[in-house]
Scaffold this motif. Structure first.
Motif, short mmCIF file in Angstrom:
data_model
loop_
_atom_site.label_atom_id
_atom_site.label_comp_id
_atom_site.label_asym_id
_atom_site.label_seq_id
_atom_site.Cartn_x
_atom_site.Cartn_y
_atom_site.Cartn_z
N MET A 1 0.86 -1.19 0.00
CA MET A 1 0.00 0.00 0.00
C MET A 1 0.89 1.24 0.00
N LEU A 2 1.45 1.53 -1.19
CA LEU A 2 2.45 2.58 -1.32
C LEU A 2 2.17 3.44 -2.55
N PRO A 3 2.47 4.72 -2.49
CA PRO A 3 2.44 5.56 -3.69
C PRO A 3 3.73 5.38 -4.48
N ASN A 4 4.00 6.28 -5.42
CA ASN A 4 5.20 6.16 -6.26
C ASN A 4 6.43 6.68 -5.54
N VAL A 5 6.94 5.85 -4.65
CA VAL A 5 8.18 6.12 -3.92
C VAL A 5 9.11 4.93 -4.15
N PRO A 6 10.42 5.08 -3.87
CA PRO A 6 11.36 3.98 -4.15
C PRO A 6 11.00 2.68 -3.45
N GLN A 7 10.33 2.77 -2.32
CA GLN A 7 9.98 1.56 -1.57
C GLN A 7 9.06 0.64 -2.36
N PHE A 8 8.29 1.19 -3.31
CA PHE A 8 7.34 0.33 -4.03
C PHE A 8 8.06 -0.79 -4.77
N ALA A 9 9.04 -0.45 -5.59
CA ALA A 9 9.75 -1.47 -6.37
C ALA A 9 10.47 -2.45 -5.45
N VAL A 10 11.03 -1.94 -4.35
CA VAL A 10 11.70 -2.82 -3.39
C VAL A 10 10.73 -3.83 -2.82
N ALA A 11 9.56 -3.35 -2.38
CA ALA A 11 8.57 -4.25 -1.77
C ALA A 11 8.02 -5.24 -2.79
N GLN B 1 13.90 5.97 1.90
CA GLN B 1 14.86 5.56 0.87
C GLN B 1 15.46 6.75 0.13
N LEU B 2 15.41 7.92 0.76
CA LEU B 2 15.96 9.11 0.12
C LEU B 2 17.32 9.49 0.67
N GLY B 3 17.80 8.73 1.66
CA GLY B 3 19.17 8.88 2.10
C GLY B 3 19.43 9.90 3.20
N GLY B 4 20.11 9.43 4.26
CA GLY B 4 20.70 10.27 5.30
C GLY B 4 19.86 11.42 5.80
N SER B 5 20.52 12.56 5.94
CA SER B 5 19.87 13.74 6.50
C SER B 5 18.77 14.27 5.58
N TYR B 6 18.96 14.12 4.27
CA TYR B 6 17.93 14.59 3.35
C TYR B 6 16.63 13.79 3.55
N GLY B 7 16.76 12.47 3.62
CA GLY B 7 15.59 11.64 3.85
C GLY B 7 14.93 11.94 5.18
N ALA B 8 15.75 12.17 6.21
CA ALA B 8 15.20 12.51 7.53
C ALA B 8 14.44 13.84 7.48
N TRP B 9 14.98 14.79 6.72
CA TRP B 9 14.31 16.08 6.58
C TRP B 9 12.96 15.93 5.86
#
Length: 563
Positions: free
Chosen positions: A81-91, A156-164
């Motif tokens: 149950m995901l939108p178009n984010v990197p996690q979709f292809a991973v899952a 899945q957007l990486g480090g501090s950027y993803g946290a932000w």
């Protein structure tokens, strides 16, 4: 009409007449071959953060191993149950590589819709974006889901950027409603990062599946008012991917390097149209630009400005919305090779404006969830809009049949029926629906009324079903009417589609009320709380009575004509 496949004579040069899904032992093999072959290539970009094929391989193996460590039975259904984010292809890849069946879920479902899909599929696990976890919390105890993986927008957007990004979505945009997922009954709730970390410590065990095993349960509308799962086997999915590769090849090959091909993933990946094109990208080693929210047209246009794009699949409403944005015309369209329309009828006016603006002809095709979105398509080498749905793709037979299943002569309208390796095996746990869906000679009845000319080109002329098509999404009147019938003050109701420039069709609801104080706003609020956006009526008309047949069946056709 004969079965001599006259359309083959009109195929573009280099397009094969058939495909061979059996060249792969399984769908996971097709995925893993691509992951190894293209390990250093970029697979997707989202919010300026890239994921390579090698990273997709590693992450999906870890999540797959984590799912296996939960003790799920072979072939278990896992909801995504995901939108178009990197996690979709991973899952998606993780579920398939672990030997399970992927159940794609619309993240905008209401609690009622989500409960039905999870219960009907028998899903035992779900991967969900935290933005939608509050909906799951309402119904999870009424389903068989025992394992929940919760991910955040920035995971899945990486480090501090993803946290932000996660902080901004949660606390600035306030897009994550409060939720509390119950842990009763041995249920587990695991953050995305923890599942990946734990899974990475275990090897991914052999999946043990073949082309005959189910790959996806792709839910579509049902005549009873409840959606039903089209059981798409691994053979169906591999065949559809190879069919897409064969058909789009002549256009995309003009880049000279598939690694450079940038496909725009604005349509939701849980929808069969975008899902099939995602698998095509994996097969050919190209990359995707993920658009999490295509309704934000200014941001969408800003993303398109950043790098050349070669393939843009969309529904007519999205093409039209882009054309209306003042900055869209200033983009560089010199690399655009395929403008693929599907999901709903493409309008000639939009197609003409698109070609004038971009220089690229809009190419229309036709498919269904039951056919992995593959069916017919206009040649991608076309230089103009045809107004037809084109030719059957490699390995597919199209027949125009009457109600008795007899194939009709060229030019005579009848029900569009399809047969091929991409056509579903059955509706999940619905043998009666499955039996009704197929003719005696193995064609799937589509409910669309069409004609075919002597060259094999097909044109849709009407729909046999009462289905309403809103921005490419199927809305089945029975479901909507069942919901509205529960509204206090409603005696009976009927839903029909009316022409809408923006959405293709909009929903108009006719209501007979027992309480004169019941207002249009009352009905619309009731629908808002129980139906996802595209299923909500836009107009309500109150009537003293609804037109009916002698046996009491509501005449939706008459209501449509008057509307």
């Amino acid at each position: 009409m004969t079965t001599d496949r006259p359309w083959l004579a009109h195929y573009p040069d280099g397009v094969p007449h058939t495909v061979e899904p059996e060249r792969f032992a399984s769908l996971p093999q097709m995925l893993e071959d691509a992951f190894r072959q293209y390990a250093d290539r970029r697979f997707s970009v989202c919010m300026d953060r890239w994921m390579t094929y090698g990273e997709l391989d590693k992450l999906s193996a870890a999540l797959g191993a984590w799912l296996q460590s939960r003790g799920l039975a072979p072939g278990a259904r896992v909801a995504v149950m995901l939108p178009n984010v990197p996690q979709f292809a991973v899952a998606m890849a993780a579920v398939l590589r672990a030997g399970y069946t992927c159940v794609n879920v619309n993240p905008l479902y209401t609690a009622r819709e989500l409960r039905h899909q999870l219960a009907d599929s028998g899903a035992s696990a779900i991967v969900i974006l935290e933005n939608f976890a509050h909906t799951l919390a309402e119904v999870v105890e009424q389903t068989g889901v025992r394992h929940v993986v919760v991910t955040a927008m920035g995971d899945q957007l990486g480090g501090s950027y993803g946290a932000w990004i996660t902080f901004a979505v949660r606390h600035l945009a306030k897009m994550v409603p409060a939720y509390a997922l119950p842990l009763s009954g041995g249920r587990s709730v695991t953050p995305w990062a923890d599942a990946l970390k734990d899974g990475a410590a275990h090897p991914l065990a052999p999946h043990g599946t073949t082309l005959d095993h189910p790959a996806f349960l792709q839910y579509t509308g049902g005549t009873t008012g409840l959606s039903k799962g089209a059981e798409l086997t691994q053979r169906n999915i591999v065949a559809a991917t190879l069919q897409a590769e064969a058909w789009f090849g002549p256009a995309l090959a003009r880049t000279g390097d598939m690694a450079q091909v940038n496909g725009i993933a604005a349509l939701p990946l849980y929808h069969i149209f975008a899902l099939t094109l995602c698998l095509l990208a994996i097969r050919q080693g190209s990359h995707l630009t993920l658009i999490p929210n295509p309704r934000d047209i200014p941001k969408f246009v800003a993303v398109l400005k950043k790098r050349p794009f070669h393939m843009l699949p969309a529904v007519n409403t999205l093409f039209n919305a882009l054309l209306q944005h003042p900055e869209f015309k200033s983009l560089d369209f010199s690399h655009l090779l395929v403008s693929q329309a599907g999901g709903m009828a493409a309008s000639e006016g939009t197609a003409q404006a698109w070609q004038q603006t971009t220089g690229c002809a809009m190419v229309e095709g036709w498919g269904m969830s039951e056919t992995c979105a593959i069916g017919t398509n206009n040649p991608v080498t076309a230089t103009g809009f045809s107004g037809t749905i084109g030719l059957p793709l490699p390995g597919i037979d199209i027949a125009i049949k009457d109600d008795a299943g007899i194939t009709l002569p060229y030019g005579q309208p009848g029900e569009l029926c399809i047969r091929g390796p991409n056509v579903m095996r059955s509706y999940w746990n619905q043998p009666e629906e499955t039996a009704r869906a197929f003719t005696e000679d193995g064609y799937l009845r589509t409910g669309d009324i069409a004609t075919m000319d002597a060259g094999g080109t097909t044109r849709i002329v009407d729909r046999k079903k009462d289905m309403i098509l809103v921005s490419g999404f199927n809305v089945y009147p029975n479901e909507l009417e069942n919901v509205v019938s529960l509204c206090p003050g409603v005696v009976e109701c009927a839903a029909v589609g009316v022409a809408c420039e923006k959405q293709g069709e909009a929903i108009k609801l006719f209501v007979v009320r027992r309480d004169a104080s019941l207002s249009e706003d009352d009905v619309l609020r009731f629908c808002h709380d129980r139906l996802t956006g595209y299923k909500r009526p836009r107009q309500v008309e109150f009537r003293e009575a609804l037109p009916k047949t002698n046996v009491g069946k509501i005449l939706r056709r008459e209501l449509r004509a008057k509307a």
